[in-house]
Design a protein around this motif. Structure first.
Motif, short mmCIF file in Angstrom:
data_model
loop_
_atom_site.label_atom_id
_atom_site.label_comp_id
_atom_site.label_asym_id
_atom_site.label_seq_id
_atom_site.Cartn_x
_atom_site.Cartn_y
_atom_site.Cartn_z
N CYS A 1 0.84 -1.20 0.00
CA CYS A 1 0.00 0.00 0.00
C CYS A 1 0.88 1.25 0.00
CB CYS A 1 -0.90 0.00 1.23
SG CYS A 1 -1.82 1.53 1.44
N PRO A 2 0.65 2.17 -0.94
CA PRO A 2 1.52 3.35 -1.04
C PRO A 2 1.32 4.35 0.09
CG PRO A 2 -0.31 3.55 -2.57
CD PRO A 2 -0.38 2.16 -2.00
N THR A 3 0.23 4.23 0.85
CA THR A 3 -0.01 5.19 1.92
C THR A 3 0.34 4.62 3.30
OG1 THR A 3 -2.36 4.53 1.90
CG2 THR A 3 -1.75 6.52 0.70
N GLY A 4 0.94 3.43 3.33
CA GLY A 4 1.44 2.91 4.60
C GLY A 4 0.43 2.15 5.41
N ASP A 5 0.60 2.19 6.73
CA ASP A 5 -0.16 1.30 7.62
C ASP A 5 -1.42 1.93 8.20
OD1 ASP A 5 0.92 3.09 9.40
OD2 ASP A 5 2.13 1.62 10.50
N GLY A 6 -1.87 3.03 7.68
CA GLY A 6 -3.10 3.62 8.17
C GLY A 6 -3.15 5.12 7.94
#
Length: 517
Positions: free
Chosen positions: A285-290
């Motif tokens: 996911c390019p936006t990370g973990d949240g």
């Protein structure tokens, strides 16, 4: 308020008077005799009987009412409308306070009903939002969404005042330039029409249109900003209300500044839901973990694009503001936009390629894109917004409002914040602070709101239904992501179509389950 992101304007510098590019939020009697329908496959070959109405708008000269007949002929433009559509122009007063004065031509388009005469209800007038969206271009592009209604209605749309072929606003460096060179250029090239292109004038055009189409009452489907036109119509002509659908409605209780804050909060909330989904369901996911990590990554990406915009194809570059706008475009598509958004962000982050993000946004079809390509939609949006809004705040309040918008969203706040300057130096007064929509005595109006709408937040739907009046506004709630739920949500589509074909409204408090259920 249909546009997925603000219109760009110029903002004043308090110290030197220099201008910088900024964004602004805002985010619509037939011919005598019978004849044979033509062109479209599946159309009835039964002779068509034109409808007539007996209640012309009050106060207009007979030359515009009983003496005017719409002359429908095959459309010559846009190219998508050359087969199966008819076009016409309607004469209307420029200024309804001076109905015997100058007239304007309102551009209309029609797709004739396919069902038999005895099943035809009349015309359903469609407005696709904006402000700034051309209905003449929009109807062919969106026909499939409304095609099931063709059995009972002629589908009709139009270019609202200031848009497309209806007294188009010009604010460029020259009279032929569709760009935006500032408020002074608008006054120079379009000063004679700017006071007469606001929503209340377009709503009055609707009543004349209704009569000339042969309907005793108006049947109307408005989306986003189109709900403002429909609601103002109900306020002005409650006894002429037929079946009105107001989908993804604007909030009639908020002024322009309040709308900016509400919208940027809703866009941020939609992005946070996307980021949570991305972290849980999308590999790499390019936006990370949240959401928190997503905000940090987006801030770093925006800083990078401020320093050096990314190539976006066709000679364009994608800068930090473009990033925010393009992401909001994808969010407006609901969950259908999430996977393409993740992929496009990955391409931008890893390869400095802004094409997928930019091109995906271009395909959304909102006010300043596919509906009116290379036309005056962005300029019209500014002009109509400022014709409507009476807010002309001083610099102290402008700074305060700008700070409020920035603080409301870590990802989108900066791009949205300069929208507070949209009308600060507009050369004409606006009409009102908030919409006047109370329509006591009108037939029931169906208001459809999505709980995850990032452009016209759901509280606005509740406020619209309540403001229309007791026994008038009927709220249908859809638990859906995205801007607009018809025809994506089957329950909404069934309920809306039932109302439009039978007049029966859903039970109060009806909720349609969807992607957020």
């Amino acid at each position: 308020m249909s546009g997925p992101h603000p219109t760009r304007i110029r903002r004043p510098s308090l110290s030197a008077g220099a201008l910088i590019i900024a964004g602004a939020v805002l985010a619509a009697v037939g011919a005598v005799g019978a004849w044979i329908q033509h062109d479209a496959p599946g159309r009835s070959t039964q002779p068509r009987t034109e409808l007539t109405a007996s209640n012309p708008p009050a106060g207009l000269p007979t030359a515009l009412t009983t003496g005017q007949h719409l002359q429908w002929s095959r459309c010559t433009s846009p190219p998508t409308a050359r087969t199966g559509y008819d076009c016409a122009t309607m004469k209307a007063p420029l200024d309804y306070r001076k109905p015997d004065g100058r007239t304007i031509d309102v551009a209309l388009i029609r797709r004739k009903a396919t069902g038999p005469n005895d099943r035809r209800i009349g015309s359903l007038i469609l407005n696709f939002g904006g402000p700034g969206v051309s209905g003449v271009s929009g109807l062919p592009e969106r026909l499939k969404q409304y095609e099931p209604l063709l059995d009972r209605y002629d589908l009709v749309s139009f270019d609202p005042r200031g848009v497309g072929a209806t007294i188009p606003v010009r604010c460029g460096k020259t009279a032929d330039d569709t760009g935006y060179a500032g408020a002074d250029a608008c006054a120079e090239h379009s000063g004679a029409i700017l006071p007469y292109i606001g929503t209340s004038h377009t709503a009055r055009d609707l009543d004349l249109m209704r009569y000339l189409l042969g309907d005793e009452r108006l049947h109307y489907f408005g989306v986003s900003y189109g709900t403002a036109i429909g609601a103002v119509y109900a306020h002005l002509y409650p006894s002429h209300v037929g079946r009105l659908v107001l989908e993804a409605p604007v909030d009639p209780t908020e002024d322009l500044s309040e709308q900016q804050v509400s919208q940027v909060k809703a866009v941020q909330a939609a992005f946070d839901r996307f980021a949570a989904h991305c972290a849980a369901r999308i590999r790499h996911c390019p936006t990370g973990d949240g959401p928190e990590e997503a905000a940090r990554r987006m801030a770093r990406l925006a800083d990078r694009l401020k320093e050096k915009p990314a190539p976006a194809g066709a000679g364009r570059n994608l800068d930090a503001d473009d990033l925010a706008y393009a992401v909001s475009d994808h969010l407006a598509l609901g969950t259908d936009g999430w996977a393409p958004l993740a992929k496009a962000l990955t391409t931008l982050i890893d390869h400095n390629d802004g094409r997928p993000l930019s091109e995906g946004a271009d395909d959304t079809g909102f006010a300043d894109r596919a509906a009116t390509p290379r036309a005056n939609s962005r300029v019209a949006r500014t002009a109509i917004t400022c014709a409507d809004s009476s807010l002309r705040p001083g610099f102290e309040r402008l700074d305060r409002d700008e700070a409020r918008v920035k603080a409301a969203s870590p990802v989108f706040g900066e791009a949205w914040s300069t929208g507070v300057y949209l009308c600060y130096d507009w050369p004409f007064d606006g009409e009102r602070t908030t919409l006047q929509v109370n329509a006591d005595g009108a037939a029931p109006v169906l208001v459809v709101g999505g709980t995850g709408d990032p452009i016209t937040p759901y509280p606005g739907a509740r406020h619209m239904a309540r403001a229309l009046g007791d026994d008038v506004g009927v709220l249908l709630t859809a638990e859906e992501e995205g801007h607009g739920t018809y025809p994506q949500n089957r329950c909404v589509t069934k309920t809306v179509n039932t109302y439009l074909t039978t007049g029966h409204t859903p039970e109060a408090g009806t909720v349609c389950r969807g992607s957020m259920s």
